[in-house]
Design a protein around this motif. Structure first.
Motif, short mmCIF file in Angstrom:
data_model
loop_
_atom_site.label_atom_id
_atom_site.label_comp_id
_atom_site.label_asym_id
_atom_site.label_seq_id
_atom_site.Cartn_x
_atom_site.Cartn_y
_atom_site.Cartn_z
N LEU A 77 34.43 80.47 60.60
CA LEU A 77 33.54 79.42 61.09
C LEU A 77 33.89 78.16 60.35
O LEU A 77 33.85 78.12 59.11
CB LEU A 77 32.08 79.81 60.84
CG LEU A 77 31.02 78.74 61.12
CD1 LEU A 77 31.03 78.34 62.60
CD2 LEU A 77 29.65 79.25 60.71
N ASN A 78 34.26 77.12 61.08
CA ASN A 78 34.68 75.87 60.45
C ASN A 78 33.50 75.05 59.95
O ASN A 78 33.55 74.48 58.87
CB ASN A 78 35.53 75.06 61.43
CG ASN A 78 36.24 73.93 60.76
OD1 ASN A 78 36.74 74.09 59.65
ND2 ASN A 78 36.29 72.79 61.41
N GLU A 79 32.40 75.01 60.73
CA GLU A 79 31.26 74.19 60.34
C GLU A 79 29.96 74.73 60.93
O GLU A 79 29.90 75.10 62.09
CB GLU A 79 31.48 72.75 60.84
CG GLU A 79 30.38 71.79 60.50
CD GLU A 79 30.65 70.39 61.04
OE1 GLU A 79 29.68 69.63 61.14
OE2 GLU A 79 31.80 70.07 61.37
N PHE A 80 28.90 74.79 60.09
CA PHE A 80 27.55 75.16 60.52
C PHE A 80 26.61 74.09 60.01
O PHE A 80 26.63 73.76 58.82
CB PHE A 80 27.15 76.53 59.96
CG PHE A 80 25.74 76.91 60.28
CD1 PHE A 80 25.42 77.48 61.50
CD2 PHE A 80 24.72 76.67 59.37
CE1 PHE A 80 24.11 77.83 61.80
CE2 PHE A 80 23.41 77.02 59.66
CZ PHE A 80 23.11 77.59 60.89
N SER A 81 25.76 73.55 60.89
CA SER A 81 24.85 72.48 60.48
C SER A 81 23.47 72.66 61.10
O SER A 81 23.35 73.04 62.26
CB SER A 81 25.38 71.11 60.90
OG SER A 81 26.55 70.79 60.21
N LEU A 82 22.44 72.36 60.31
CA LEU A 82 21.08 72.19 60.81
C LEU A 82 20.84 70.69 60.84
O LEU A 82 21.04 70.01 59.83
CB LEU A 82 20.06 72.86 59.89
CG LEU A 82 20.08 74.38 59.81
CD1 LEU A 82 19.02 74.85 58.82
CD2 LEU A 82 19.85 75.00 61.17
N ILE A 83 20.41 70.18 61.99
CA ILE A 83 20.21 68.74 62.12
C ILE A 83 18.79 68.46 62.61
O ILE A 83 18.14 69.31 63.19
CB ILE A 83 21.25 68.10 63.06
CG1 ILE A 83 21.24 68.74 64.44
CG2 ILE A 83 22.64 68.18 62.46
CD1 ILE A 83 22.15 68.08 65.46
#
Length: 126
Positions: A77-83
């Motif tokens: 997984l390259n990127e995980f974000s909560l926005i």
């Protein structure tokens, strides 16, 4: 990208997450959903338990003959974000007095996660 040997995900963004965590009096997660079991799975568990002793000796014998080129299934997984507005409500029934707690997450970023052999020693930024 998905293949027989790999699952590669570039980005996952979760926007405005609302979650509740409920802890029962015995300290277990009360709202944890268990997957239903089929009768076939229960039969397999009994059969595998009975055959476990026999298969253990077979596994020990064949472990030395395992092909060293065999690769495991790789997940990356390259990127995980909560926005935006993310809120987790915690209700802990194992303590007195029971009082709901709220956790607000303004920003969460997690990047470059992989179980590939060449990346296991790398640090994961968060």
């Amino acid at each position: 990208m998905v293949s027989e040997k790999e699952l590669a995900i570039n980005k996952i963004f979760l926007d405005t997450l609302q979650s509740n965590v409920i802890i029962a009096k015995d300290g277990t997660l009360a709202n944890l959903v268990a997957l239903p079991r089929t009768p076939a799975e229960e039969t397999e568990d009994v059969t595998s338990a009975e055959n476990n002793e026999i298969s253990q000796t077979t596994e020990i014998d064949t472990a030395a003959n395992v092909d060293t080129e065999k690769s495991d299934f790789t997940i990356s997984l390259n990127e995980f974000s909560l926005i935006n507005d993310n809120e987790i409500t915690l209700l802990d029934n194992s303590v007195e007095p029971v009082k709901p707690q709220k956790l607000f997450i303004d920003t969460l970023f997690l990047g470059a996660i992989s179980n590939a052999l060449n990346k296991r020693d790398q640090r994961n930024p968060f």
